[in-house]
Scaffold this motif. Structure first.
Motif, mmCIF file in Angstrom:
data_model
loop_
_atom_site.group_PDB
_atom_site.id
_atom_site.type_symbol
_atom_site.label_atom_id
_atom_site.label_comp_id
_atom_site.label_asym_id
_atom_site.label_seq_id
_atom_site.Cartn_x
_atom_site.Cartn_y
_atom_site.Cartn_z
ATOM 1 N N GLY A 98 61.027 21.895 21.670
ATOM 2 C CA GLY A 98 61.808 20.716 21.313
ATOM 3 C C GLY A 98 61.057 19.412 21.483
ATOM 4 N N GLN A 99 59.778 19.465 21.773
ATOM 5 C CA GLN A 99 58.980 18.246 21.936
ATOM 6 C C GLN A 99 58.557 17.706 20.578
ATOM 7 O OE1 GLN A 99 55.745 19.368 24.568
ATOM 8 N NE2 GLN A 99 56.855 18.520 26.298
ATOM 9 N N VAL A 100 58.616 16.369 20.453
ATOM 10 C CA VAL A 100 58.144 15.721 19.228
ATOM 11 C C VAL A 100 56.621 15.738 19.253
ATOM 12 C CG1 VAL A 100 58.117 13.587 17.885
ATOM 13 C CG2 VAL A 100 60.210 14.277 19.087
ATOM 14 N N GLN A 101 56.034 16.311 18.224
ATOM 15 C CA GLN A 101 54.576 16.415 18.134
ATOM 16 C C GLN A 101 53.971 15.249 17.376
ATOM 17 O OE1 GLN A 101 52.850 19.190 19.626
ATOM 18 N NE2 GLN A 101 54.895 19.347 20.485
ATOM 19 N N SER A 102 54.726 14.726 16.394
ATOM 20 C CA SER A 102 54.211 13.592 15.633
ATOM 21 C C SER A 102 55.344 12.897 14.896
ATOM 22 C CB SER A 102 53.143 14.040 14.627
ATOM 23 O OG SER A 102 53.713 14.846 13.615
ATOM 24 N N MET A 103 55.056 11.648 14.512
ATOM 25 C CA MET A 103 55.935 10.868 13.651
ATOM 26 C C MET A 103 55.031 10.231 12.612
ATOM 27 S SD MET A 103 58.386 7.590 14.428
ATOM 28 C CE MET A 103 57.041 6.420 14.552
ATOM 29 N N LYS A 104 55.331 10.458 11.342
ATOM 30 C CA LYS A 104 54.485 9.930 10.275
ATOM 31 C C LYS A 104 55.333 9.162 9.263
ATOM 32 C CE LYS A 104 51.030 13.542 10.551
ATOM 33 N NZ LYS A 104 50.259 14.527 9.798
ATOM 34 N N ILE A 105 54.702 8.236 8.577
ATOM 35 C CA ILE A 105 55.351 7.502 7.511
ATOM 36 C C ILE A 105 55.345 8.395 6.272
ATOM 37 C CG2 ILE A 105 55.173 5.500 5.980
ATOM 38 C CD1 ILE A 105 53.717 4.088 8.334
ATOM 39 N N ARG A 106 56.472 8.463 5.621
ATOM 40 C CA ARG A 106 56.548 9.237 4.381
ATOM 41 C C ARG A 106 56.725 8.270 3.220
ATOM 42 N NH1 ARG A 106 60.923 13.444 2.123
ATOM 43 N NH2 ARG A 106 59.806 13.842 0.195
ATOM 44 N N LYS A 107 55.834 8.344 2.266
ATOM 45 C CA LYS A 107 55.923 7.522 1.063
ATOM 46 C C LYS A 107 56.742 8.266 0.025
ATOM 47 C CE LYS A 107 53.197 4.234 2.450
ATOM 48 N NZ LYS A 107 53.713 2.935 2.772
ATOM 49 N N ARG A 124 63.973 0.791 2.086
ATOM 50 C CA ARG A 124 64.233 1.922 2.969
ATOM 51 C C ARG A 124 62.895 2.539 3.361
ATOM 52 N NH1 ARG A 124 68.246 4.639 5.062
ATOM 53 N NH2 ARG A 124 69.836 3.361 4.077
ATOM 54 N N GLU A 125 62.705 2.737 4.664
ATOM 55 C CA GLU A 125 61.507 3.391 5.181
ATOM 56 C C GLU A 125 61.856 4.800 5.610
ATOM 57 O OE1 GLU A 125 59.139 1.520 8.134
ATOM 58 O OE2 GLU A 125 58.842 -0.279 6.950
ATOM 59 N N TYR A 126 60.892 5.694 5.450
ATOM 60 C CA TYR A 126 61.093 7.102 5.765
ATOM 61 C C TYR A 126 60.087 7.526 6.830
ATOM 62 C CZ TYR A 126 63.754 7.026 1.453
ATOM 63 O OH TYR A 126 64.669 6.718 0.482
ATOM 64 N N LYS A 127 60.571 8.242 7.840
ATOM 65 C CA LYS A 127 59.719 8.766 8.906
ATOM 66 C C LYS A 127 59.931 10.271 8.995
ATOM 67 C CE LYS A 127 58.610 4.626 10.516
ATOM 68 N NZ LYS A 127 57.315 4.049 10.385
ATOM 69 N N VAL A 128 58.828 11.014 9.125
ATOM 70 C CA VAL A 128 58.885 12.460 9.275
ATOM 71 C C VAL A 128 58.492 12.797 10.713
ATOM 72 C CG1 VAL A 128 57.992 14.685 8.509
ATOM 73 C CG2 VAL A 128 58.264 12.817 6.860
ATOM 74 N N PHE A 129 59.373 13.532 11.387
ATOM 75 C CA PHE A 129 59.140 13.949 12.768
ATOM 76 C C PHE A 129 58.822 15.432 12.780
ATOM 77 C CE2 PHE A 129 61.828 10.303 12.729
ATOM 78 C CZ PHE A 129 61.352 9.528 13.765
ATOM 79 N N ARG A 130 57.737 15.775 13.437
ATOM 80 C CA ARG A 130 57.356 17.186 13.590
ATOM 81 C C ARG A 130 57.729 17.587 15.011
ATOM 82 N NH1 ARG A 130 51.560 20.036 12.285
ATOM 83 N NH2 ARG A 130 52.557 21.930 11.564
ATOM 84 N N ILE A 131 58.653 18.537 15.108
ATOM 85 C CA ILE A 131 59.212 18.922 16.401
ATOM 86 C C ILE A 131 58.906 20.384 16.668
ATOM 87 C CG2 ILE A 131 61.368 19.147 17.714
ATOM 88 C CD1 ILE A 131 62.435 16.862 15.846
ATOM 89 N N ASN A 132 58.349 20.655 17.832
ATOM 90 C CA ASN A 132 58.024 22.016 18.225
ATOM 91 C C ASN A 132 59.321 22.818 18.314
ATOM 92 O OD1 ASN A 132 57.596 24.278 20.166
ATOM 93 N ND2 ASN A 132 55.506 23.487 20.144
ATOM 94 N N ALA A 133 59.429 23.898 17.553
ATOM 95 C CA ALA A 133 60.665 24.679 17.482
ATOM 96 C C ALA A 133 60.938 25.454 18.764
ATOM 97 C CB ALA A 133 60.609 25.636 16.297
#
Length: 87
Positions: free
Chosen positions: A77-86, A65-74
């Motif tokens: 509503g724009q996605v600011q980043s997508m990162k891999i979460r270990k 299972r892979e995990y991705k963290v999305f940072r969304i401007n509150a």
């Protein structure tokens, strides 16, 4: 300002748009958190990745299972980043 449901929907749509060539297996919501300053939603999604392995004689694949963290401007509503979460 977007609410938590909208943030999750945005993250879901975003990941689906990145992987248009294949369906994302077993996509699920893991965590949602607003940043301390209230400026961003951080949404964690996970999905199954099947990797071929030499140890399985029937041609099956190992499942991780892979995990991705999305940072969304509150606010926007724009996605600011997508990162891999270990984990």
């Amino acid at each position: 300002m977007i609410d938590v449901k909208q943030a999750v929907q945005i993250a879901n749509e975003y990941i689906q748009s990145l992987f248009t060539e294949r369906q994302i297996p077993e996509l699920r919501l893991e965590e949602v958190e607003m940043s301390q300053d209230g400026a961003y939603w951080e949404v964690t999604l996970s999905f199954v990745v099947r990797e071929p392995t030499a140890y399985l004689s029937l041609g099956d694949a190992a499942r991780t299972r892979e995990y991705k963290v999305f940072r969304i401007n509150a606010e926007t509503g724009q996605v600011q980043s997508m990162k891999i979460r270990k984990v």
